[in-house]
Design an enzyme around this catalytic site. Structure first.
Site, PDB file in Angstrom:
ATOM      1  N   TYR A 234       0.743  -1.313  -0.105  1.00 23.80           N
ATOM      2  CA  TYR A 234      -0.036  -0.207   0.055  1.00 23.80           C
ATOM      3  C   TYR A 234       0.863   1.325  -0.149  1.00 23.80           C
ATOM      4  O   TYR A 234       0.281   2.191  -0.251  1.00 23.80           O
ATOM      5  CB  TYR A 234      -0.858  -0.123   1.196  1.00 23.80           C
ATOM      6  N   LYS A 330     -12.244   3.704  11.999  1.00 22.11           N
ATOM      7  CA  LYS A 330     -12.725   2.362  12.432  1.00 22.11           C
ATOM      8  C   LYS A 330     -14.197   2.119  12.552  1.00 22.11           C
ATOM      9  O   LYS A 330     -15.046   3.044  12.766  1.00 22.11           O
ATOM     10  CB  LYS A 330     -12.093   2.061  13.786  1.00 22.11           C
ATOM     11  N   CYS A 427      -2.126  -4.986  50.157  1.00 18.66           N
ATOM     12  CA  CYS A 427      -1.223  -4.553  51.627  1.00 18.66           C
ATOM     13  C   CYS A 427      -2.361  -4.118  52.871  1.00 18.66           C
ATOM     14  O   CYS A 427      -1.946  -4.037  53.785  1.00 18.66           O
ATOM     15  CB  CYS A 427      -0.100  -3.813  51.419  1.00 18.66           C
ATOM     16  N   CYS A 442      -2.913   3.337  46.193  1.00 19.30           N
ATOM     17  CA  CYS A 442      -2.141   2.752  47.332  1.00 19.30           C
ATOM     18  C   CYS A 442      -1.086   3.616  47.433  1.00 19.30           C
ATOM     19  O   CYS A 442      -0.265   3.680  46.441  1.00 19.30           O
ATOM     20  CB  CYS A 442      -2.031   1.511  47.124  1.00 19.30           C
TER      21      CYS A 442
END
Length: 706
Positions: A234, A330, A427, A442
């Protein structure tokens, strides 16, 4: 026959067989019966076997043969093989067109109609991009996309694709030409491959694209040939001074002419491309193929829109990752309903907690999916997700599964709403969400999940590239409390490692050696490996060139106004968000301690003499080589074992100074850098009169500026 007659007969057989293969595989118009083709092929094979000198690189017998490869070599693309930006609606297409007009200084006056620029519409084939290199009309190299700058050299495998010409059909071919296109496995071939794998009890391929990618990386070309890949060309790139022979097509000036040029050269071009005079015509082309593509014998997921005029393409240029003159539009992703089984959470290396929906497996756009990220607490609240809900799932960009919506009308009676936990699932520390941020984190720097992520990132290919330290071993090291920071990796000894599950003495010794060797990785890799938020590989290189040591970079984060870190944002490509992330990272006491720890273990956290020399001359822009790059335009070949530099380190230094690294020696090679146990490449360099350097000579060349 005399030797001259043998040579003439071999040339005639090659011409006949190549012509027949092109007619059969590219034109779909056979000109020779199979028994005749087979007889001529056997005759050529017998001639070449008896007289090996008659065998040429474009011989049909070269399509399959030779021993399997041991591995693939990384090669640099002559011209970057970039990806395309995506649009998922006509509104996004129109926004792209508006940006293109602005770039070309053609934005209309308010109220005026949009200028019409001719476009070419092509189907977006759902395959794998390849870069094909031809010299004097002969295929000499084929490579995968890789990261766009470098890919894997898979020439032997691509030779087996019958629709890829081994020689261009020109009287006067260019000195070189780069052809880009898409390798694919047609649906019928894919079905046959999976049927055969099922009879052998082997796992089935998920979809044709994955099967194609896996096939191209097979070490045995005979396996590739058996899977009957196809190829659509292409795009092409030609030397500026090329003009064809009398019977050759003229030099293309448009994308449409480029497709015709490729057809004349012998390539298969997708027949469904169209020359489109306006944006409205593009939208019509897109609508036409939304249903039409389902009848094609191969997978497509959208259309590619390209500005037709090549001069205007050059004027519009590129962003860092994609051309401005093209976009992939798309089609809406396939959707499927499923029942939610549970909500889980993942903790990343920066502490971000991501909710994940786990649901009953459903087939979706060619694969079976059972998990999808929900991104953050806001998205979770927006969906109003409850236990046992029926959800609708699709693939974003037909790649990443996502939950689109909840079918609340099917919700079980008494179902409980779902939300992020208040404590870390790893944790048990209290989770934090700062005002104005979407992410929940966290903040416990000792959290096992954060530590595991930091370790995996540190040893990854783009960072310190430590071979032998995979995820399972990292899990063990963290679980047993043997490693509490990146620096602890360098305190491990072979005896301790050998005592771990699935680790022997040899593997342990090799890992300790690999860790020791990683201390010599370039400064930009060390910086990237630290895992600072928003600092990727490209940004790390830019920062490392501007600030040649960790001290210089740390000083830049504190010597300026906290809200406007000008010394950092002055670096090309570095914005305020990255600058603030650097400030926060360097201001954290734990990170300051880590840097001191690493330096105490032998890390320089600074550019070497050669890196500084390259940066001082303005080099290092991805190996492209600017006007000040000391090794610009020079090609190097590495062979043997160097005293202190690994092959990757030497390559990084050369490319940072604007040079190129090739895997083979030719008369065009500038230097061969040879270490101990240098083999045939050194011999060939000496026979061709190519200059040979040792490691000291290479470093001196870098220091002298070429």
């Amino acid at each position: 026959m005399t030797s001259a007659e043998q040579e003439a007969r071999a040339a005639e057989l090659r011409r006949l067989l190549n012509r027949a293969a092109h007619a059969y595989y590219v034109l779909d118009a056979p000109v020779m019966e199979d028994p005749v083709y087979d007889r001529l092929y056997r005759e050529l094979l017998e001639l070449e076997t008896a007289h090996p000198a008659l065998r040429t690189v474009d011989s049909p017998t070269r399509r399959v043969g030779g021993t399997p490869a041991e591995s693939f070599t990384s090669v640099e693309h002559r011209i970057p093989l970039l990806s395309l930006d995506n649009a998922f609606s006509l509104e996004e297409l129109e926004a792209w067109y508006g940006r293109l007009l602005k770039t070309l200084d053609r934005t209309p006056e308010p109220g005026a109609a949009l200028p019409e620029l001719a476009m070419v519409g092509e189907l977006k084939i759902d395959g794998n991009a390849l870069a094909l290199s031809y010299e004097q009309g002969v295929l000499v190299r084929a490579a995968t996309r890789g990261d766009g700058e470098r890919g894997e050299e898979i020439t032997a495998n691509v030779r087996t694709i019958q629709s890829v010409p081994l020689r261009l059909q020109f009287e006067q071919p260019p000195a070189w030409v780069e052809v880009r296109g898409e390798a694919l496995i047609p649906d019928a071939s894919f079905a046959a491959i999976n049927a055969e794998r099922e009879t052998r009890g082997e796992p089935l391929f998920a979809n044709p694209r994955n099967a194609c990618a896996g096939t191209l990386r097979q070490l045995d070309p005979k396996v590739v040939a058996a899977r009957r890949l196809d190829f659509f060309a292409y795009t092409l790139h030609l030397p500026d001074d090329w003009q064809g022979g009398e019977g050759d097509p003229p030099r293309p000036t448009t994308q449409w002419e480029s497709l015709q040029w490729l057809q004349c050269a012998g390539f298969k071009v997708n027949p469904n491309a169209e020359l489109l005079p306006s944006l409205a015509a593009v939208e019509g082309f897109f609508a036409q193929w939304e249903d039409g593509r389902k009848a094609l014998p191969y997978a497509t997921d959208g259309v590619v829109v390209k500005l037709n005029n090549l001069r205007l393409q050059a004027d519009s240029g590129f962003t860092q990752k994609a051309p401005r003159w093209a976009i992939a539009l798309k089609y809406a992703a396939e959707e499927a309903p499923s029942r939610l089984l549970r909500l889980t959470c993942q903790v990343g290396r920066t502490g971000v907690v991501t909710p994940v929906a786990e649901f009953e497996p459903v087939p979706l756009a060619g694969t079976t999916v059972s998990r999808a990220t929900l991104h953050n607490a806001d998205r979770l609240a927006e969906l109003d997700l409850h236990a046992g809900d029926t959800i609708v799932v699709r693939k974003a960009g037909e790649i990443i599964p996502e939950v689109v919506r909840v079918l609340s009308e099917l919700r079980p009676a008494g179902a409980m709403p779902l939300a992020l936990p208040h404590t870390c699932p790893e944790c048990a520390s209290e989770l934090v969400r700062e005002q104005g941020e979407a992410a929940t984190r966290c903040v416990n720097s000792s959290c096992p999940a954060i530590l595991r992520g930091a370790l995996r990132h540190w040893v990854s290919k783009g960072a310190l590239d430590v071979d032998g330290l995979g995820s399972r071993l990292i899990e063990q090291l963290v679980e047993k409390g043997l490693v509490a920071s990146i620096a602890d990796l360098y305190r491990l000894d072979a005896a301790l490692l050998a005592s771990l599950e699935r680790m022997g003495q040899k593997s342990a010794t090799n890992l300790v050696a690999a860790l020791a060797a990683s201390k010599a990785q370039p400064w930009h890799r060390q910086l990237y490996g630290l895992g600072i938020h928003h600092v990727g590989e490209v940004n790390a290189k830019a920062l490392a060139r501007a600030f040649p040591s960790v001290e210089a970079l740390a000083a830049a984060t504190t010597a300026t106004d906290p809200d406007t870190p000008e010394a950092i944002t002055a670096v090309f490509g570095i914005g305020g968000e990255i600058a603030q992330s650097l400030q926060q990272w360097f201001a954290t006491p734990a990170n300051q301690g880590l840097l001191l720890d690493l330096q105490g273990l032998g890390f320089s956290l600074a550019a070497s003499e050669a890196e500084r020399a390259a940066a001082a001359t303005g080099a290092g822009s991805g190996g492209a080589g600017g006007d000040g790059a000391p090794l610009a335009g020079q090609t190097f070949v590495l062979t043997g074992t160097l005293p202190s530099l690994s092959r990757r380190q030497a390559q990084d230094l050369i490319e940072a100074a604007g040079g190129k690294v090739s895997s083979s020696v030719s008369r065009k090679s500038s230097y061969v850098v040879a270490g101990e146990e240098a083999g045939s490449k050194l011999t060939k360099a000496e026979s061709l009169g190519v200059a040979v350097l040792d490691e000291a000579g290479l470093l001196a060349l870098l220091a002298e500026g070429g």
